[in-house]
Design an enzyme around this catalytic site. Structure first.
Site, PDB file in Angstrom:
ATOM      1  N   LEU A   1      17.141  26.103  18.848  1.00 13.17           N
ATOM      2  CA  LEU A   1      17.368  25.793  17.513  1.00 13.17           C
ATOM      3  C   LEU A   1      16.272  25.177  16.856  1.00 13.17           C
ATOM      4  CD1 LEU A   1      21.024  24.000  18.215  1.00 13.17           C
ATOM      5  CD2 LEU A   1      20.261  26.153  17.594  1.00 13.17           C
TER       6      LEU A   1
ATOM      7  N   LEU B   1      19.599  30.814  12.005  1.00 13.21           N
ATOM      8  CA  LEU B   1      18.881  29.430  11.715  1.00 13.21           C
ATOM      9  C   LEU B   1      17.397  29.980  11.012  1.00 13.21           C
ATOM     10  CD1 LEU B   1      19.467  27.083  14.521  1.00 13.21           C
ATOM     11  CD2 LEU B   1      20.422  27.016  12.259  1.00 13.21           C
TER      12      LEU B   1
ATOM     13  N   ARG C   1      18.033  25.887  36.056  1.00 10.99           N
ATOM     14  CA  ARG C   1      18.957  27.332  35.748  1.00 10.99           C
ATOM     15  C   ARG C   1      18.714  28.141  36.696  1.00 10.99           C
ATOM     16  NH1 ARG C   1      19.033  27.183  29.092  1.00 10.99           N
ATOM     17  NH2 ARG C   1      20.372  25.313  28.871  1.00 10.99           N
TER      18      ARG C   1
ATOM     19  N   HIS D   1      21.885  31.973  32.368  1.00  9.88           N
ATOM     20  CA  HIS D   1      22.489  30.471  32.348  1.00  9.88           C
ATOM     21  C   HIS D   1      23.621  30.403  33.675  1.00  9.88           C
ATOM     22  CE1 HIS D   1      24.591  26.953  30.939  1.00  9.88           C
ATOM     23  NE2 HIS D   1      23.592  26.717  29.996  1.00  9.88           N
TER      24      HIS D   1
ATOM     25  N   GLY E   1      16.448  33.070   9.822  1.00 13.12           N
ATOM     26  CA  GLY E   1      16.276  33.629   8.639  1.00 13.12           C
ATOM     27  C   GLY E   1      17.050  32.984   7.350  1.00 13.12           C
TER      28      GLY E   1
ATOM     29  N   GLU F   1      14.322  33.949  17.522  1.00 13.25           N
ATOM     30  CA  GLU F   1      14.385  34.497  18.720  1.00 13.25           C
ATOM     31  C   GLU F   1      14.019  35.902  18.841  1.00 13.25           C
ATOM     32  OE1 GLU F   1      18.410  34.300  20.509  1.00 13.25           O
ATOM     33  OE2 GLU F   1      17.907  35.392  22.398  1.00 13.25           O
TER      34      GLU F   1
END
Lengths: 248, 208, 645
Positions: free
Chosen positions: C449, C51, C338, C274, C53, C433
């Site tokens: 995102l 996303l 989480r 997660h 790059g 990230e």
């Protein structure tokens, strides 16, 4: 489980290839199909042999990297399943499994099971986009899109570009791939201004890559791990005729 | 292929219905056969219409065949290497044999013309006596057998071809898919049965 | 002994000193512009096509720069952004439910457990609304309502419905949007795309990033690419743990090589786990698959009360079951955040109550939900997740309880960047990230995102332009001594890997590294454990360089060599990860130090000592890294301890 894998081995694009049999005596039913190849590769490495080359990445069925023909079926025997999501439990003890690369003149073999799918990228480059330079977008709610249209665009946009449609098609055609993009973008109001040029350019690029023609056999949609339907191809044809006849 | 195919399909429906006139007896049928040559009179000269139709059909057949040949060549070129493990085709038999069925039909059409149009191969072979010409051919069991085989090929060809044409011309939609598939099968059965009633009836002695 | 040295503090000097709402405007106004006619003469390298790059490459090319872009996959459409399921946050306030840029900013800072930089987070929230507009214009088929307007849902425990989504495939749809924009530029000649090409090293000349050394993965050819600036968009380093939800080939080599060349690495110990992943099924396990957290809305988590209970779950009566989350956290029950859910699962397994292969799993049981709502309703809500579970495990969750276990999912740490997203190497920008920018110690759901696209589409391009416009760059060519030296180093490294010809495979080292890190630097970290890991990791690294076996040659397609090269970097990164975790003697976000908890087992932050970002300077392989602290100031969101008990 004991499995025999007959795998297409080919050292490079110009080298001859052949099927080579390998025994995997310790296959576990819970392994994914690619983990089965991993296990074989670990052994081949330690034995000083060249491990089997294959494309793979996300291993959760979404990136579209993986894909081999297993016993004559693209992505293997399970419907709506990529190779990485297929598990050894789909086979039985003692099975002989044939593993081959995607076959199409447009997909040259690079090594073993890895092929060159850049032709699919070039199809998209020819017009599989909406020209909306960053920053030029209007407010998102300025154009409502009816839900059924958005849903159908989504269904077509789920294509992962794995190439199974081409591999399964007896004609090596990329119609399902191309039609999914046309059906995705041409149905949306945002895609309307480039509707005609998009379909004409995509089809031209598809033909230039050496993919075969569509004879509506439907093998593509049967092999497609995302279930892109045959009516996407009808949509492409409709859009193509419309654009060729110059209707706006 | 779709357009020429549909054109031929239209002709076949009319042809099949005309054939069934044979059940109204010799006089009616021969009269019908004669009428075919006079369609368009008096605007058109005797047989002109028939020649126009023949011309259109020949063009359609030729274009259909040429497209099929080009498509096949392209398709074979696109997939030069076969899988060493035989591909289990998921598509139906009708789809699978389009190419060979098409070639079979082409050969059949030649035979059919030599039999009933030029009468070259016809045993009776009297110009204008269509009814007797037909009966003479179909009384021979192997001629009828050829027709049966050819008409099954035709049915299969239409079953895939009609739906495929709907795809190619972009008329198919999810909402219409079942209707088109149903219509394709219906047309296939209708034409195969419709065409075969005549030779089978002749062979069975129902028409003589 | 000390595993690090303390260096000077570091500060972001690029965010303007004006009220937070005005900072981004002011920064863009102060930024120098490159004349559009001149942009074609400036080359920018972008590594990675996810996303961040993909968006950056497309946007820079649209603006007229000459972009050279790389990805190791066979196509720029495959980066692992594609696997993101949930959605993307944006402060559109379409629901009129009280959302605003400020609230998104506030939630993100608080969710990051007060370890992120306020300026950056505020800008992220500001930019979020533009992202949705941009993506809709590109044809991204977001979920819509019957009126034709965009649907949103609430996600990750926030009170407002600000998450836009495209069924469970939001990442895929957003990535395809960026890929298509990039494809358009490839066709137009603005982007020179090199797929199946992996960056081996960063070329730094006169202290500035001027290019990369990259290897064509098909031919094995090593080439240099020179440019005015380099953008790294290569994602996170979760695969250092071997088993993670990352793609199999996701790697940290690009950022690690940049780190070795002088880019500081910030907060490596902030890793997100997660709780609802499918447990491993055996030693062959190659990666883990995540299932949506929404399952915890209706499923009940339990383990057998008695350690070593091998009865099948339907044979275990209620009295012998421990619904431990409901017992320990009666307020939130199965819906605790989480990290708490993850740690609790680990604790149960440590007590020997785990289920499934290796005792590394807990039950997530829908029997009660099926009784309460009926099977049809459960199918309607979770059908696709159940199907995925069945596909992978071969078990039917309608009949047998699911087994779940936590897994590494996202890494908040990454290369240190300033407000301009520039690393400590001038001319080396880091987006997505790969940087440490926006999430602090913990990332909120549907924010990854958002950050990737914000960086790529909107933040990087003007700041990169400013760098190019305000920097005098001499012309360099491939014969420059720094270039040849870097190429020689990269080539030498590969040659060395090939020449060892030892007796262990690359994967066996990677697995062992992952096991050490997961045990000692995973969900719960102790000083003893970290010291133990830091004792073992250098040995493992040395053993790797002594006895790894890499078959084949470097002059052709060689996947073993690719992996060996990546693992050699993971081995070094793993050490820094443990050093960072050891030095941060507090618990915050994804980093839980057992020594720093409240009496009821909650994470305890230590704001007096640790309210800073830890930026690490490379101290040589096996050497001592140098810590540079960036103090974090919270002028808008006030420091507060979270509490779920």
């Amino acid at each position: 489980m004991k499995l025999t894998l007959r795998i297409w081995r080919q050292a490079g694009p110009a080298e001859p290839g052949r099927m080579v049999a390998y025994e995997v005596p310790d296959a576990n039913p819970d392994m994914s199909f690619l983990e089965l190849l991993d296990v074989l590769n670990e052994r081949l490495t330690l034995e000083g042999e060249d491990p089997v080359t294959f494309d793979h990445d996300c291993r959760e069925g979404i990136c579209g990297s993986c894909g081999v023909v297993i016993n004559g079926q693209a992505h293997g025997p399970r419907a709506l399943t990529t190779t990485c999501q297929l598990h050894v439990r789909s086979f039985s003890d003692g099975d002989v499994i044939d593993i081959e690369p995607w076959r199409s003149v447009a997909f040259g073999v690079l090594k073993d099971l890895m092929v060159d799918r850049s032709g699919l990228d070039r199809i998209i480059q020819a017009g599989g986009y909406i020209s909306a330079p960053t920053g030029s977008a209007p407010e998102a709610h300025s154009t409502p899109v009816p839900k059924p249209i958005a849903d159908s665009a989504f269904d077509n946009a789920t294509c992962i570009g794995c190439g199974a449609c081409v591999a399964a098609c007896p004609n090596g055609s990329a119609m399902l791939f191309t039609s999914a993009k046309v059906a995705h973008l041409n149905s949306l109001p945002q895609g309307a201004p480039e509707r005609a040029s998009r379909v004409l350019n995509l089809v031209e690029a598809m033909d230039a890559e050496g993919f075969g023609g569509c004879t509506n056999t439907g093998e593509c949609t049967n092999a497609c791990p995302k279930g892109i339907p045959m009516d996407s191809i009808a949509t492409l044809n409709r859009e193509y005729l419309r654009a060729s006849l110059g209707r706006k | 292929m779709a357009v020429t195919g549909l054109l031929m399909l239209l002709f076949l429906i009319v042809h099949m219905l005309g054939n069934l006139k044979i059940f109204f007896g010799r006089t009616d049928f021969d009269h019908y056969a004669h009428w075919l040559r006079t369609i368009g009179n008096p605007v058109l000269h005797e047989s002109w219409y028939l020649w126009i139709q023949r011309f259109v059909l020949v063009v359609a057949v030729v274009l259909h065949a040429v497209s099929a040949y080009q498509l096949s060549r392209r398709d074979l070129k696109a997939r030069p290497t076969k899988y060493s493990h035989h591909q289990r085709a998921k598509a139906g038999y009708a789809t699978h044999i389009m190419r060979y069925g098409g070639i079979t039909l082409a050969l059949f059409i030649v035979y059919h013309i030599l039999d009933f149009t030029t009468l070259t191969l016809n045993r009776h072979g009297v110009d204008g006596a269509a009814y007797d010409n037909i009966v003479s051919s179909f009384s021979v069991w192997w001629v009828t057998a050829i027709y049966i085989a050819a008409m099954i090929c035709l049915g299969l060809h239409i079953q895939h071809g009609f739906w495929s044409a709907a795809q190619t011309l972009g008329y198919n939609r999810p909402s219409r898919d079942r209707a088109f598939k149903g219509a394709a099968t219906g047309l296939a059965v209708l034409l195969t049965v419709g065409f075969l009633i005549v030779p089978v009836s002749v062979l069975a002695g129902l028409v003589d | 002994m000390s595993f690090y040295r303390l260096g000077d503090d570091i500060a972001d000097t690029t965010a303007p000193d004006v009220p937070i709402e005005q900072r981004w405007d002011k920064r863009r106004f102060d930024a120098k512009l490159v004349n559009p006619a001149n942009r074609r003469r400036h080359t920018v390298i972008v590594v990675g096509t996810g996303l961040a790059g993909g968006a950056a490459g497309a946007t820079l090319a649209e603006q007229g720069y000459h972009v050279i872009q790389f990805c190791y996959q066979d196509s720029p459409r495959r980066a692992h952004s594609i696997a993101a399921q949930g959605g993307i946050n944006a402060a559109k306030n379409y629901r009129n439910d009280g959302d605003s840029v400020y609230r998104l900013f506030y939630d993100t800072v608080k969710g990051g457990d007060f370890r992120s930089r306020e300026s950056n987070v505020y800008r992220l929230a500001q930019t979020s609304t533009q992202i949705i507009d941009q993506c809709v214009a590109q044809g991204v088929p977001f979920a819509r309502e019957y009126g034709g307007l965009l649907d949103t849902r609430s996600f990750g425990g926030v009170q407002v419905a600000r998450t836009f989504y495209a069924r469970g495939q939001t990442g895929q749809q957003l990535l395809i949007g960026a890929y298509q924009a990039l494809s358009r530029q490839i066709d137009a000649g603005g982007v020179e795309m090199h797929a199946r090409t992996e960056m081996l090293d960063l070329i730094v000349i006169d202290g500035r990033a001027r290019g990369i050394v990259a290897r064509d993965l098909v031919t094995g050819e090593i080439s240099t690419y020179l440019a005015d600036a380099v953008v790294l968009a290569t994602g996170g380093y979760g695969n250092v743990f071997y088993l993670s939800t990352n793609a199999k080939n996701s790697n940290a080599s690009a950022i690690w090589r940049a780190h070795r060349r002088g880019a500081y690495f910030a907060n490596p110990c902030y890793t997100q786990i997660h709780p609802t992943c499918i447990p491993r099924s055996g030693d062959h396990q190659s990666k883990l698959t995540l299932m949506s957290e929404s399952l915890r809305n209706d499923g009940r988590i339990w383990v057998p009360k008695n350690p070593g209970d091998t009865r099948s779950p339907d044979q275990i009566p209620e009295d012998d079951r421990d619904y431990y989350l409901e017992r320990i956290y009666p307020g939130f029950g199965n819906l605790v955040p989480r990290d708490i859910a993850s740690r609790a699962a680990k604790n149960q397994c440590d007590l020997g109550r785990g289920v499934g292969p290796g005792g590394l799993g807990v039950y997530l049981d829908f029997a009660d939900a099926i009784k309460r709502m009926g099977e049809a309703a459960v199918r309607e809500k979770y059908g696709n997740l159940f199907e995925m579970y069945d596909r992978i495990t071969g078990e039917d969750p309608y009949k047998v309880p699911m087994r779940i276990y936590p897994a590494i999912h996202y890494t908040m740490g990454g290369l240190w960047v300033d407000y301009d997203l520039q690393s400590t190497i001038p001319g080396c920008f880091v987006v997505g990230e790969a940087n440490f920018s926006d999430h602090g110690a913990n990332r909120l759901g549907a924010s990854a995102l958002m950050q990737g696209l914000a960086d790529g589409y909107f933040v990087l391009p003007p700041m990169l332009g400013n760098y190019i416009a305000s920097t005098k760059l001499d012309k360099v060519d491939a014969s420059h001594p720094e270039v040849t030296a870097t190429v020689a180093e990269a080539t030498g490294r590969l040659d060395r890997l090939l020449s060892i010809d030892g007796e262990r495979t690359v994967d066996s080292f990677h697995r062992e590294l992952g096991e050490i890190l997961w045990n000692e630097c995973g969900m719960a970290r102790t000083e003893d454990g970290l010291r133990k890991a830091l004792g073992r990791l250098p040995e493992l690294r040395e053993e790797f360089w002594r006895s790894v076996k890499v078959p084949g040659s470097g002059a052709s397609l060689n996947q073993s060599l690719e992996r060996a090269n990546r693992v050699s970097d993971f081995l070094e990164l793993g050490e820094l990860l443990c050093v960072d975790a050891l030095h941060r003697e507090e618990s915050c976000g994804g980093h839980f130090r057992v020594e720093s908890q409240t009496p009821d087992g909650e994470a305890r932050r230590d704001d007096d000592r640790f309210a800073y970002a830890a930026a690490w300077e490379f101290g040589g392989t096996g050497g001592t890294p140098v810590l540079h602290r960036e103090p974090l100031e919270f002028d808008y969101v006030h420091l507060a301890q979270r509490n779920y008990a």
